[in-house]
Enzyme design. Structure first.
Site, PDB file in Angstrom:
ATOM      1  N   HIS A  66      73.066  -7.631  65.066  1.00  0.00           N
ATOM      2  CA  HIS A  66      73.089  -9.145  64.733  1.00  0.00           C
ATOM      3  C   HIS A  66      72.747  -9.624  66.180  1.00  0.00           C
ATOM      4  CE1 HIS A  66      74.658 -12.918  63.292  1.00  0.00           C
ATOM      5  NE2 HIS A  66      74.962 -13.115  64.705  1.00  0.00           N
ATOM      6  N   ASP A  88      57.692   1.982  60.128  1.00  0.00           N
ATOM      7  CA  ASP A  88      57.925   3.005  59.381  1.00  0.00           C
ATOM      8  C   ASP A  88      57.038   3.953  59.070  1.00  0.00           C
ATOM      9  OD1 ASP A  88      60.604   2.441  58.261  1.00  0.00           O
ATOM     10  OD2 ASP A  88      60.005   0.628  57.352  1.00  0.00           O
ATOM     11  N   CYS A 119      51.657  -5.411  60.601  1.00  0.00           N
ATOM     12  CA  CYS A 119      52.914  -6.143  61.010  1.00  0.00           C
ATOM     13  C   CYS A 119      54.067  -5.411  61.757  1.00  0.00           C
ATOM     14  CB  CYS A 119      53.625  -7.016  59.921  1.00  0.00           C
ATOM     15  SG  CYS A 119      54.130  -5.909  58.666  1.00  0.00           S
ATOM     16  N   GLU A 139      53.445   1.827  54.581  1.00  0.00           N
ATOM     17  CA  GLU A 139      54.406   2.253  55.318  1.00  0.00           C
ATOM     18  C   GLU A 139      54.809   3.809  55.437  1.00  0.00           C
ATOM     19  OE1 GLU A 139      57.409  -0.652  55.944  1.00  0.00           O
ATOM     20  OE2 GLU A 139      57.818  -0.955  54.177  1.00  0.00           O
TER      21      GLU A 139
END
Ligand code: PEP
Ligand code: MG
Length: 578
Positions: free
Chosen positions: A189, A455, A502, A431
């Site tokens: 977070h 990934d 991305c 990925e």
């Protein structure tokens, strides 16, 4: 001087005095109270509970206003915990035994935290942080320590073990120039908030709260993941120069926000922004992205006890779509599992979560949850350009099944007379090596590819992307990775569909140069990284990028490729200075 290495999660360099977030237990003692004070001590507890409730209500409203209802949801969970009758009963029982209220709160909360920590359940484990947060807030009110970081008077670097959601939500952005924390990873977070606030942050420093001293000078380098405590003069000078250089180049690059990314030989590169929260939309526009190339949607499912409804999701997607219109938004369907678990889904513990029930695999086996999201995205497509993409495709059959579920979702919307774009573009994230190597087959069932190198690298090289110990093996320029990317580009070209990328590597201008040379059409990255990549495109020709990419195909190792790229990039940057 003390140099600590952690994980850089939000770029930039800050130099400032350290502010050590106080550990509350230092203010709490175990003194006993006489029987005649028990009633007033319980009254003090009641008052602190009421104040805490007030605080939470306020912060929920404020967060909803600033960041949206989704982010504010977490405070509903906090309010629920605060109203937990059992917890209060236990605290009162302790006070009746002659324990002072603060000590009683700390003991009871710690006992529950310890219990939750041992439970083999991702949902309950996650609640630990919420309980810790509520417990701290209640203690603060009991002890009369007002507000988080209330005594801040100058801009500081926050040094903390961890920053809780309510701490980050309530801090004064003008007075906090960076975060440095003991724990946390790139998806924690704190990391997400730091990126959204655009302040440098390094997490996972393990021991910084043990070694930093209040007020001493701290350098935070969010790019390299380095924190330097009490730097000597030469280091301070070096970083001051780098900071000035960065500021200058940011200023110099800011006019690029209105410039199209195009090489000297007129090759257009589409520059996208990756976002994790709707609140980041303003940053997308401020940095001049052509589109949102990756809108991660996991935030909708995290930090809450229930699942988001179609209506709730639709409102969020529509809001983002309308904000960036006429630019397009690529919404990625749910990518839970791996290192992200939703409380409401009760996902079982797995030995290898990154190889397990994750992303599209989870969605295909839970078609109701999947369809709820698809319908929401489809409805948003009536309000501006939207594309959908599926994460972690490893086989063409998954795309075919997803298509059937999509058709069902469309039929349901038609029946309800809801508008949507029937020809909404559908993409596959590439990925997994098996998808890269069969991209030709997959390309016949989709409208675009987006390569997820975060990934793809972890799965090709067998390197857990979250493990600090193996981080040195994680190598975007490994020849195997470049070959897989070329394979996907080749398949896309043959079928005539665009190929974007991305993963984090798109944000590194030297690597972006190589990717353009390999033939990637769209690069999507954190908004802050956009100006530098745009600048790169203006200084190069497609022909030289292609030549460089060709050369790497005959190289044996990442270090050889990195060496060449570094040299080439320095040469390109010199052109900018002329
Ligand atoms: C990726 O894997 O490269 C990617 C962009 O997705 P995420 O980082 O969300 O897994
Ligand atoms: Mg991914």
């Amino acid at each position: 001087m003390n140099k600590l290495k952690g994980i850089g999660v939000s770029p930039g360099i800050t130099i400032g005095p350290a502010y050590l977030v106080p550990k509350l237990h230092q203010y709490v003692s175990d003194h006993q109270i006489p029987p005649e004070e028990i009633a007033s001590e319980i009254e003090r507890l009641e008052k602190a509970l009421a104040e805490t409730e007030d605080d939470l209500e306020k912060i929920r409203t404020q967060t909803a206003r600033n960041s949206g209802t989704i982010e504010a949801n977490i405070f509903n969970v906090h309010l629920l915990l605060l109203h937990d009758r059992e917890l209060k009963k236990e605290i009162v029982r302790q006070i009746k035994d002659g324990v002072n209220a603060a000590w009683a709160v700390q003991t009871v909360v710690n006992r529950h935290l310890e219990r939750l920590g041992k439970v083999n359940d991702a949902y309950l484990n996650e609640r630990r942080y919420d309980l810790e947060d509520v417990g701290k807030r209640l203690l603060r009110n009991l002890l009369g320590i007002k507000g988080h970081f209330a005594d801040l008077k100058e801009r500081v670097v926050l040094v903390a073990h961890n920053l809780t959601p309510s701490e980050t939500a309530s801090l004064n952005r003008k007075l906090v120039s960076a975060f440095a924390t003991d724990v946390g990873g790139p998806t924690s977070h704190t990391a997400i908030m730091a990126r959204a606030l655009e302040i440098p942050a390094v997490v996972g420093l393990k021991e910084i709260t043990g070694v930093a001293r209040p007020g001493e000078t701290v350098i935070v380098d969010g790019q390299q993941g380095v924190v330097i405590l009490d730097p000597d003069e030469s280091v301070l000078k070096e970083y001051t120069q780098r900071q000035t250089g960065l500021r200058k180049s940011h200023r110099a690059l800011s006019p690029l926000k209105d410039v199209i990314a195009c090489t000297r030989d007129k090759h257009r590169v589409i520059i996208g922004a990756n976002i994790e929260l709707p609140a980041e939309v303003s940053s997308v526009m401020a940095h001049g992205a052509d589109e949102i190339g990756l809108f991660r949607t996991e935030f909708l499912y995290l930090n809450r006890e229930d699942l988001p409804s179609e209506e709730e999701q639709f409102r969020v997607y529509r809001h983002v779509v309308e904000k960036v219109k006429p630019c397009s938004v690529t919404i990625r369907t749910l990518d839970l599992g791996g290192d992200k678990f939703a409380s409401a889904l009760n996902m079982p513990e797995e030995l290898n979560p990154f190889l397990g029930w994750r992303a599209i695999r989870f969605c295909l086996s839970q078609p109701d949850i999947f369809k709820e999201q698809l319908r929401a995205i489809l409805r948003a497509s009536a309000f501006g350009p939207v594309r959908i993409m599926y994460p972690l495709i490893s086989d063409v059959e998954e795309i075919k099944t997803a298509r059937i579920i999509m058709e069902e979702a469309m039929a349901e919307l038609k029946q309800r007379n809801k508008k949507f774009l029937p020809s909404i573009p559908i993409g596959a994230m590439i990925e997994v090596p098996s998808a890269a190597l069969t991209a030709g087959a997959i390309s016949r069932y989709v409208d675009f590819f987006s390569i997820g190198t975060n990934d793809l690298i972890q799965y090709s090289m067998a390197v857990d992307r979250t493990n600090v110990r193996t981080a040195h093996l994680y190598s975007p320029t490994h020849p195997a990775i470049l070959k897989l990317i070329s394979e996907v580009v080749g398949a896309g070209r043959k079928t005539g569909i665009p190929v974007g990328l991305c993963g984090e590597m798109a944000a590194d201008p030297a690597l972006a140069f190589l990717l353009i040379g390999i033939g990637v059409n769209e690069l999507s990255m954190a908004p802050l990284a956009i100006p530098e990549v745009k600048q790169l495109t203006l200084l190069i020709t497609l022909a030289e990028a292609e030549e460089c990419a060709r050369k790497t195909m005959n190289m044996d190792s990442a270090s050889e490729i990195n060496f060449m790229l570094k040299k080439k990039y320095a040469e390109i940057m010199k052109r900018g200075k002329k």
